[in-house]
Design a protein around this motif. Structure first.
Motif, PDB file in Angstrom:
ATOM      1  N   UNK A 242       0.792  -1.218   0.000  1.00 52.30           N
ATOM      2  CA  UNK A 242       0.000   0.000   0.000  1.00 52.30           C
ATOM      3  C   UNK A 242       0.829   1.275   0.000  1.00 52.30           C
ATOM      4  N   UNK A 243       2.130   1.154  -0.172  1.00 49.58           N
ATOM      5  CA  UNK A 243       2.996   2.327  -0.250  1.00 49.58           C
ATOM      6  C   UNK A 243       2.802   3.066  -1.572  1.00 49.58           C
ATOM      7  N   UNK A 244       2.447   2.315  -2.599  1.00 45.81           N
ATOM      8  CA  UNK A 244       2.081   2.874  -3.906  1.00 45.81           C
ATOM      9  C   UNK A 244       0.701   2.336  -4.252  1.00 45.81           C
ATOM     10  N   UNK A 245      -0.070   3.137  -4.990  1.00 47.84           N
ATOM     11  CA  UNK A 245      -1.434   2.738  -5.331  1.00 47.84           C
ATOM     12  C   UNK A 245      -1.479   1.701  -6.447  1.00 47.84           C
ATOM     13  N   UNK A 246      -0.618   1.873  -7.438  1.00 45.90           N
ATOM     14  CA  UNK A 246      -0.551   0.951  -8.572  1.00 45.90           C
ATOM     15  C   UNK A 246       0.882   0.873  -9.062  1.00 45.90           C
ATOM     16  N   UNK A 247       1.119  -0.079  -9.970  1.00 43.79           N
ATOM     17  CA  UNK A 247       2.441  -0.234 -10.552  1.00 43.79           C
ATOM     18  C   UNK A 247       2.386  -0.308 -12.058  1.00 43.79           C
ATOM     19  N   UNK A 248       3.428   0.209 -12.698  1.00 48.05           N
ATOM     20  CA  UNK A 248       3.603   0.075 -14.147  1.00 48.05           C
ATOM     21  C   UNK A 248       5.029  -0.404 -14.370  1.00 48.05           C
ATOM     22  N   UNK A 249       5.153  -1.601 -14.947  1.00 49.02           N
ATOM     23  CA  UNK A 249       6.447  -2.229 -15.141  1.00 49.02           C
ATOM     24  C   UNK A 249       6.675  -2.466 -16.635  1.00 49.02           C
ATOM     25  N   UNK A 250       7.894  -2.197 -17.088  1.00 47.80           N
ATOM     26  CA  UNK A 250       8.214  -2.310 -18.505  1.00 47.80           C
ATOM     27  C   UNK A 250       9.455  -3.183 -18.686  1.00 47.80           C
ATOM     28  N   UNK A 251       9.320  -4.217 -19.481  1.00 46.88           N
ATOM     29  CA  UNK A 251      10.474  -5.024 -19.880  1.00 46.88           C
ATOM     30  C   UNK A 251      10.359  -5.293 -21.371  1.00 46.88           C
ATOM     31  N   UNK A 252      11.106  -6.232 -21.886  1.00 45.81           N
ATOM     32  CA  UNK A 252      11.092  -6.483 -23.322  1.00 45.81           C
ATOM     33  C   UNK A 252       9.737  -6.914 -23.854  1.00 45.81           C
ATOM     34  N   UNK A 253       9.092  -7.840 -23.160  1.00 49.14           N
ATOM     35  CA  UNK A 253       7.833  -8.405 -23.646  1.00 49.14           C
ATOM     36  C   UNK A 253       6.672  -8.151 -22.687  1.00 49.14           C
TER      37      UNK A 253
END
Length: 153
Positions: free
Chosen positions: A56-67
């Protein structure tokens, strides 16, 4: 809204583009890295970012990798994380409406920057559906999570 961001070397450029877009819109970003294009192990960045969402320290996540799938595989090992790989805006909308995903995973080798920003915009602006059918389905997934994943301390 506070958003955790993470990436590997393949996702650095796209993450930075998305990060700028989000900061310009007033979102608070916590960037877990990596910060360059040197070869990097994805789990070193996605794991702590996913933990920040689960705690709950961040509301959401956005993660980017190759695929995108590597990030989702790592993130979905964490109690309370519901990560979706999205390659178009339809998937982004449905992953929020139907499953109430809290982490978006993108593949920088699969989609371009314009598509990525559209996906992010749709994903962040779409709310989960609240009618009985969808709440029941989301609850079943939460029950599986609660039965088989270890809660965080």
């Amino acid at each position: 809204m506070k958003i955790a961001m993470a990436n590997d070397h393949a996702g650095t450029q796209m993450k930075n583009e998305i990060k700028k877009l989000l900061m310009d819109k007033g979102y608070e970003i916590v960037d877990f890295g990596t910060y360059d294009t040197e070869a990097a192990d994805l789990s070193d960045y996605v794991y702590p970012a996913a933990l920040s969402v689960a705690r709950g320290e961040c509301d959401r996540g956005i993660f980017v990798d190759g695929v995108g799938y590597g990030s989702a595989l790592i993130a979905n090992k964490i109690y309370g994380i519901y990560a979706a790989v999205c390659q178009d805006t339809v998937c982004a909308r449905l992953s929020r409406e139907h499953t109430d995903s809290n982490v978006l995973c993108l593949g920088a080798k699969i989609i371009g920057g314009l598509m990525a920003t559209e996906i992010v915009n749709v994903w962040l602006s779409t709310e989960a559906l609240t009618d009985e059918k969808y709440r029941r389905r989301v609850k079943k997934v939460e029950d599986i999570n609660n039965k088989h994943c270890v809660p965080l301390d």
